[in-house]
Design an enzyme around this catalytic site. Structure first.
Site, short mmCIF file in Angstrom:
data_model
loop_
_atom_site.label_atom_id
_atom_site.label_comp_id
_atom_site.label_asym_id
_atom_site.label_seq_id
_atom_site.Cartn_x
_atom_site.Cartn_y
_atom_site.Cartn_z
N HIS A 63 0.84 -1.26 -0.03
CA HIS A 63 -0.06 0.11 -0.12
C HIS A 63 0.89 1.11 -0.16
CE1 HIS A 63 -3.59 -2.16 1.11
NE2 HIS A 63 -3.06 -3.16 1.49
N ASN A 95 -6.84 0.54 -2.41
CA ASN A 95 -7.64 1.22 -1.35
C ASN A 95 -7.22 2.49 -0.87
OD1 ASN A 95 -5.47 -0.27 -0.26
ND2 ASN A 95 -6.67 -0.12 1.91
N LYS A 145 -8.02 -5.93 -7.84
CA LYS A 145 -8.05 -6.39 -6.47
C LYS A 145 -9.41 -5.87 -6.11
CE LYS A 145 -7.06 -6.50 -1.97
NZ LYS A 145 -6.07 -6.01 -1.13
N HIS A 180 -9.31 -10.12 -1.39
CA HIS A 180 -9.03 -9.87 0.33
C HIS A 180 -10.29 -10.57 0.71
CE1 HIS A 180 -8.35 -8.03 4.16
NE2 HIS A 180 -9.50 -8.52 4.45
N ASP A 303 2.05 -7.14 2.57
CA ASP A 303 0.96 -6.38 3.03
C ASP A 303 1.47 -4.91 3.65
OD1 ASP A 303 -1.54 -5.34 3.34
OD2 ASP A 303 -2.25 -6.75 4.76
N HIS A 307 0.33 3.54 8.58
CA HIS A 307 -0.52 4.48 9.05
C HIS A 307 0.12 5.33 10.15
CE1 HIS A 307 -3.89 1.98 7.73
NE2 HIS A 307 -3.53 1.01 8.24
C1 NCD Z 1 -4.57 -2.74 4.71
C2 NCD Z 1 -4.51 -1.24 4.68
O1 NCD Z 1 -4.28 -0.53 5.66
O2 NCD Z 1 -4.73 -0.65 3.73
N1 NCD Z 1 -4.83 -3.16 6.09
C3 NCD Z 1 -4.60 -4.34 6.51
O3 NCD Z 1 -4.79 -4.60 7.69
N2 NCD Z 1 -4.11 -5.45 5.78
C4 NCD Z 1 -6.08 -3.28 3.90
C5 NCD Z 1 -6.01 -4.68 3.56
O4 NCD Z 1 -5.03 -4.98 2.85
O5 NCD Z 1 -6.76 -5.25 3.69
ZN ZN Z 2 -6.29 -7.00 2.12
ZN ZN Z 3 -3.27 -5.08 2.10
#
Ligand code: NCD
Ligand code: ZN
Ligand code: ZN
Ligand code: ZN
Length: 437
Positions: A63, A95, A145, A180, A303, A307
């Protein structure tokens, strides 16, 4: 004349094993692989000091954020973290804010990323409906996705029928659909800022298991191809394994956290350790580890989900992973818990094949000169303060690891070397999907 660079004094991953060899690079490509004494006459020599040279690592689940979420991560900070973690190519998840659900947003992401990247990036997109797959694909995404349990932009793919219709569309363009897999019906509502234990209870194994079953049934019936993101449970992985044996074209990813962290880390790390799917019990981490070892897990992925610390206090799920994944998995190799070839394949040739990224993924004459050079000597502690990511926290913080990234080469040039980024941003390129090339 193009510059010739020789990498010498190395153990090179060739035809699925390590061989003492050197590599001649001409321009951005591998021109020769052989004994150091047989390499081309070079303008410059890079002494690998006996280290292991692997094909450039690929992360199919990053991300990168940017745009309105730049405060969490942006294209430069995210790809800096990637090269520091040994990755030469990452796929960016959809996202975002704005979400990558329209050709306009996808094109804006591609345009903004150019010039800001330390490694190559391919983009994911989420179609708002199956009839929008064509336009999105033509706008340059690598893959698509969906989130079965939430909606980015009004789209809904929570039932087998909805997923079936989408896979029909994606596979008609040769696109792999990543999912997902959590069943919205099984996810319980919890208040704001739940504890990690409460959050984990709200995302039970059954939610993953049901969703994976629906995704598999839709894949089987549509004869399409699907990749299950971050599988986290024995139950989910068993279903995927059985489906493959039945000839269903389904692959899956596993993350470092679902491989070795159990819900016991909630004690020490609190809400930092909240992630979706959640950390579970030892029975499940052991199943994921065995699945990687046996080859039932196809792809290792980070992944990487940055944040802010304030957001983590509000239980936003996810944490950064780009800078811990390689050290964690190669420590498992050194400890005899995973075979070397499984880990290398799952970061290189397997994702390259699944997502048609075959300009990379292997060391061979004619391929792009992307390499991940790793150190397997000594030990050190993971230190979140050293992350290039904007998110300087991790449930792996303080863990002792026995492997690290020494250098990351992209198109013949070292971008990361010995703890530092040694190249300006802009060396990374946006990789476009086959369909629009
Ligand atoms: C991901 C995110 O923060 O974008 N968070 C997570 O816990 N994996 C979203 C995701 O991949 O589901
Ligand atoms: Zn995910
Ligand atoms: Zn993710
Ligand atoms: Zn294109």
């Amino acid at each position: 004349m193009e510059e010739v660079v020789n990498i010498i004094n190395a153990k090179v991953w060739l035809r699925r094993k390590l061989t003492e060899a050197g590599i001649s690079i001409v321009g951005d490509r591998i021109a020769k692989v052989g004994k150091d004494s047989n390499l081309l006459k070079a303008n410059r020599v890079f002494d690998a000091g006996g280290r292991v040279v692997l094909p450039g690592f690929i992360d199919v689940h990053t991300h990168l954020r940017d745009f309105e979420l730049s405060y969490k991560e942006d294209f430069s900070s995210g790809t800096a973290a990637a090269v520091a973690g040994g990755f030469t190519l990452v796929l960016d998840m959809p996202n975002n804010r704005p979400p990558t659900t329209t050709p306009e947003v996808l094109k804006a992401r591609i345009q903004k990323a150019e010039g800001k990247l330390y490694c190559d990036v391919g983009f994911y997109a989420t179609p708002k409906s199956p009839d929008q797959v064509r336009d999105l694909a033509n706008s340059g995404c690598i893959a698509m996705k969906i989130y079965m349990a939430r909606s980015l932009d009004g789209e809904k793919y929570s039932t087998e029928k909805e997923i079936f219709d989408l896979i029909k569309a994606t596979s008609s363009f040769g696109i792999t659909l990543s999912i997902h897999a959590e069943d919205s019906k099984m996810i319980r509502k919890v208040g704001d800022a739940p504890s990690p234990n409460l959050h984990a209870k709200a995302h039970p194994v059954k939610a993953e298991e049901n969703a994976i079953e629906m995704a598999i049934n839709a894949t089987r019936r549509s004869h399409g191809k699907v990749n299950i993101c971050h599988v986290s449970s024995l139950n989910g992985l068993s279903k995927i394994k059985r489906a493959k044996e039945d000839g269903v074209d389904v692959t899956c990813e596993a993350t470092p956290h679902h491989t070795i962290l159990t819900n016991e880390v909630f004690q020490k790390f609190g809400k930092i350790a909240i992630v979706e799917p959640p950390l579970r019990s030892k029975k499940h981490t052991e199943a994921i580890l065995k699945g990687i070892s046996d080859g039932d897990v196809d792809i290792l992925a980070t992944d990487h989900a940055p944040h802010t610390l304030e957001e983590k206090e509000k239980a936003q799920p996810g944490f950064p992973g780009l800078e811990i994944a390689l050290p964690v998995f190669f420590t498992l190799v050194k400890d005899g818990l995973l075979p070397l070839h499984r880990v290398v394949d799952a970061f290189t040739i397997k994702p390259a094949r699944r997502f048609s990224l075959d300009y990379s993924g292997e060391i061979d004459v004619g391929r792009t000169a992307n390499f991940t050079i790793i150190d397997l000597k000594g030990e050190k502690r993971i230190d979140q303060e050293n992350f290039f990511s904007k998110a300087k926290f991790s449930p792996f913080n303080g863990m002792v690891v026995k492997a690290g990234v020494y250098a990351t080469f992209i198109r013949g040039k070292e971008i990361f070397l010995n703890g530092e980024i040694v190249s300006p941003a802009g060396v990374g390129k946006v990789i476009h999907g086959k369909i629009c090339r």
